[in-house]
Design an enzyme around this catalytic site. Structure first.
Site, PDB file in Angstrom:
ATOM      1  N   GLU A   1      83.691  21.803  66.627  1.00 33.59           N
ATOM      2  CA  GLU A   1      83.943  22.008  65.195  1.00 33.59           C
ATOM      3  C   GLU A   1      83.419  23.336  64.669  1.00 33.59           C
ATOM      4  O   GLU A   1      83.921  23.866  63.683  1.00 33.59           O
ATOM      5  CB  GLU A   1      83.336  20.857  64.387  1.00 33.59           C
TER       6      GLU A   1
ATOM      7  N   ASP B   1      84.281  17.647  68.415  1.00 31.45           N
ATOM      8  CA  ASP B   1      82.929  18.166  68.611  1.00 31.45           C
ATOM      9  C   ASP B   1      82.936  19.668  68.873  1.00 31.45           C
ATOM     10  O   ASP B   1      81.890  20.286  69.018  1.00 31.45           O
ATOM     11  CB  ASP B   1      82.235  17.429  69.762  1.00 31.45           C
TER      12      ASP B   1
ATOM     13  N   LYS C   1      77.556  29.813  61.182  1.00 38.45           N
ATOM     14  CA  LYS C   1      77.947  28.409  61.316  1.00 38.45           C
ATOM     15  C   LYS C   1      76.889  27.543  60.657  1.00 38.45           C
ATOM     16  O   LYS C   1      75.707  27.612  61.007  1.00 38.45           O
ATOM     17  CB  LYS C   1      78.074  28.043  62.798  1.00 38.45           C
TER      18      LYS C   1
ATOM     19  N   LYS D   1      79.139  12.328  69.944  1.00 39.70           N
ATOM     20  CA  LYS D   1      78.213  12.742  71.002  1.00 39.70           C
ATOM     21  C   LYS D   1      77.570  11.516  71.641  1.00 39.70           C
ATOM     22  O   LYS D   1      77.331  10.510  70.974  1.00 39.70           O
ATOM     23  CB  LYS D   1      77.113  13.633  70.408  1.00 39.70           C
TER      24      LYS D   1
ATOM     25  N   ARG E   1      83.622  26.344  65.768  1.00 38.11           N
ATOM     26  CA  ARG E   1      84.611  27.427  65.810  1.00 38.11           C
ATOM     27  C   ARG E   1      85.655  27.262  64.704  1.00 38.11           C
ATOM     28  O   ARG E   1      86.266  28.238  64.274  1.00 38.11           O
ATOM     29  CB  ARG E   1      85.256  27.476  67.193  1.00 38.11           C
TER      30      ARG E   1
ATOM     31  N   ASP F   1      75.633  17.451  63.026  1.00 37.38           N
ATOM     32  CA  ASP F   1      76.796  17.360  63.908  1.00 37.38           C
ATOM     33  C   ASP F   1      76.725  16.102  64.768  1.00 37.38           C
ATOM     34  O   ASP F   1      76.008  16.059  65.761  1.00 37.38           O
ATOM     35  CB  ASP F   1      76.879  18.605  64.807  1.00 37.38           C
TER      36      ASP F   1
ATOM     37  N   ASP G   1      72.179  22.430  63.818  1.00 34.74           N
ATOM     38  CA  ASP G   1      73.481  23.049  64.031  1.00 34.74           C
ATOM     39  C   ASP G   1      73.893  23.982  62.889  1.00 34.74           C
ATOM     40  O   ASP G   1      75.007  24.508  62.897  1.00 34.74           O
ATOM     41  CB  ASP G   1      74.547  21.969  64.254  1.00 34.74           C
TER      42      ASP G   1
END
Length: 517
Positions: A363, A361, A279, A291, A365, A284, A302
């Site tokens: 995201e 959020d 990933k 967030k 996956r 993010d 991230d």
């Protein structure tokens, strides 16, 4: 990076800024560990008593400095705690040696040379000590004016650390065997793994305004060229044309377009093939599901999963492992804007499945789903994905342990053992089938959210949907240990840690040796 040598020199006559010795925590107080006999002799056999007087106990990571004995060319002795004294005829735990070497290296910032007289019973011990000190000497200050001024003033090649001191420049491992093939191989392995792990740390620590998906892809291309790795970069237009709806959807709100990078290391002697998927959300914000305040400040980390995958593939190439390793870096920036994916949107993924996005959020996956399906098309023997995926995993396992899920119990156990051997705390987690129903969507094939409780496991179940049929797969959720917000400890710095690099390299070594479960 710290230069390493194996030395047969005696500690008293060695010119260095410090001599590092090990101290164990015994039942009756601290005891001097093997390797430091010459130092103890110079204190008339009373070194343990002197250390106890100074407050040393031998506890893991404890560092005590004292003046060197008369006749030593090094002015300082640095005693580092190894933890509990091992039972008779048993050696010290490799991770204890690794952490002790790291703690000593951190304490010696600013020194030009140090001699490490830690227990080296065999070549493997030399390897873990070397790895620990190379990781412990790491610093990241590329953006600090003090580092730039120090470099210009001293002509230093190394970056200074936060207190203006350059990392330890050179380390000699006393008791090593320079002409022994096993010792030399151990040092070479430690150097390759540590250098690439530190490169991953650099990437995690780099601010997102300098590391967007395009910039990350450029770093991967340069490393691939240097180490003979085949590289393919899919840009935004190619991703749209190819139907990579997950990666494109996550990156839709950013001015920096997404990328999917494929790194392929091949060995002519390989009998097994592995795919590592990372990933790579270079920043993010949460997207439209923004967030809250206090949760954005470290979101440059991230992309730690992609950094780990990148570093592991390069390390495999440098070590010449007899296994084919492909790395997939799913790179995107998750930002809110008029073009961003909205909660309620449906994305058609690379696999053809549709996903209802209930939370932008969640995201990671989505980008991983596309990369997992792409990796599956090559039909590798196994796939491992690595991601800072869920806060739920941090709640379950804390900030120093990552979770392992898999579609095969034996493979999950093998990856867990590889993590433990490498010194990376990890724990096997289940994939409860009853949680899958929570992701049923009335609109699409699956939703990107399910039950709140067990959220880390739900994420694993989502990813499993995008692994090709019959392919062995494991998922590493490194959300906790990927970024250290506290103070440094052992060989772990504040900031990016490089978690999972060593596990992936160890898995590749086991696959090359035909020993992977």
């Amino acid at each position: 990076m710290t230069a390493l040598t194996l030395s047969t020199a005696a500690a008293p006559g060695l010119r260095a800024d410090a001599i590092v010795i090990g101290v164990a925590k015994g039942a009756g107080g601290p005891s001097v560990a093997p390797g430091a006999e010459a130092v103890d002799k110079a204190y008339d056999g009373r070194l343990a008593a002197v250390l106890e007087t100074l407050g040393a106990s031998g506890a893991e990571g404890e560092v005590t400095k004292l003046p060197a004995p008369s006749g030593f060319k090094a002015p300082v002795v640095v005693a580092v705690g190894l933890g509990a004294e091992p039972e008779k005829d048993a050696g010290f735990d490799p991770e204890a040696l690794r952490r002790a070497a790291g703690a000593a290296a951190r304490a010696l910032a600013g020194a030009k040379k140090a001699a490490f007289a830690l227990p080296l019973a065999e070549a493997a011990d030399a390897g873990v000590v070397a790895e620990g000190l190379l990781l412990g000497a790491y610093s990241f200050d590329a953006y600090k004016a003090s580092a730039k001024e120090a470099k210009e003033a001293k002509g230093a090649k190394a970056k200074a650390n936060g207190n203006g001191k350059a990392p330890l420049a050179e380390a000699a491992l006393l008791g090593g065997k320079p002409r022994d093939k096993a010792y030399k191989a151990a040092i070479e392995r430690a150097t390759a793994v540590a250098e690439e792990l530190n490169r991953a740390r650099d990437l995690v620590n780099t601010p997102p305004n300098d590391l967007d998906p395009e910039a990350f892809a450029a770093v991967a291309q340069a490393a691939a060229k240097e180490h003979g790795i085949k590289v393919q970069v899919l840009d935004e237009k190619t991703l749209v044309k190819g139907g990579y709806g997950g990666i494109v959807g996550v990156g839709a709100g950013s001015a920096s377009g997404p990328r999917l990078v494929k790194l392929s290391y091949t060995s002519p002697k390989a009998k097994k093939s592995l795919a590592f998927v990372g990933k790579g959300i270079t920043y993010d914000s949460g997207g439209i599901s923004l967030k809250p305040a206090g949760h954005n400040e470290t979101m440059k980390c991230d992309m730690a999963g992609a950094a780990a995958v990148f570093a592991a593939v390069v390390a495999a190439a440098r070590l010449g492992l007899e296994v084919n390793v492909t790395g997939w870096l799913a790179l995107a920036e998750n930002m809110p804007s008029g073009s961003a994916t909205r909660p309620g949107d449906v994305l058609r993924m690379y696999s053809g499945k549709t996903v209802e996005v209930l939370n932008t959020d969640a995201e990671g996956r989505l980008v991983l789903a596309d990369a997992l399906w792409a990796a599956s098309q090559d039909e590798p023997d196994a796939i491992i994905d690595v991601a800072t995926l869920t806060g739920a995993m941090m709640l379950a396992l804390g900030s120093r342990t990552y979770g392992i899920m898999a579609n095969d119990d034996a493979f999950r156990s093998a990856v867990h053992e590889a993590a433990e051997e490498s010194g990376e705390p990890a724990w096997p987690m289940p994939l409860p089938e009853h949680l899958r129903k929570g992701m049923d969507s009335p609109t699409a094939d699956i939703a990107n959210m399910g039950e709140r409780m067990g959220g880390g496991l739900v994420a694993g179940l989502f990813l499993r949907e995008f692994v090709g049929e019959g392919i062995t797969w494991a998922h590493l959720d490194i959300a906790g240990p990927a970024f250290n917000e506290g103070g440094p400890f052992g060989y772990t710095p504040k900031g990016g840690t490089g978690t999972a690099v060593r596990t992936l390299v160890r898995v590749a070594e086991l696959a090359a040796a035909g020993e992977l479960g």
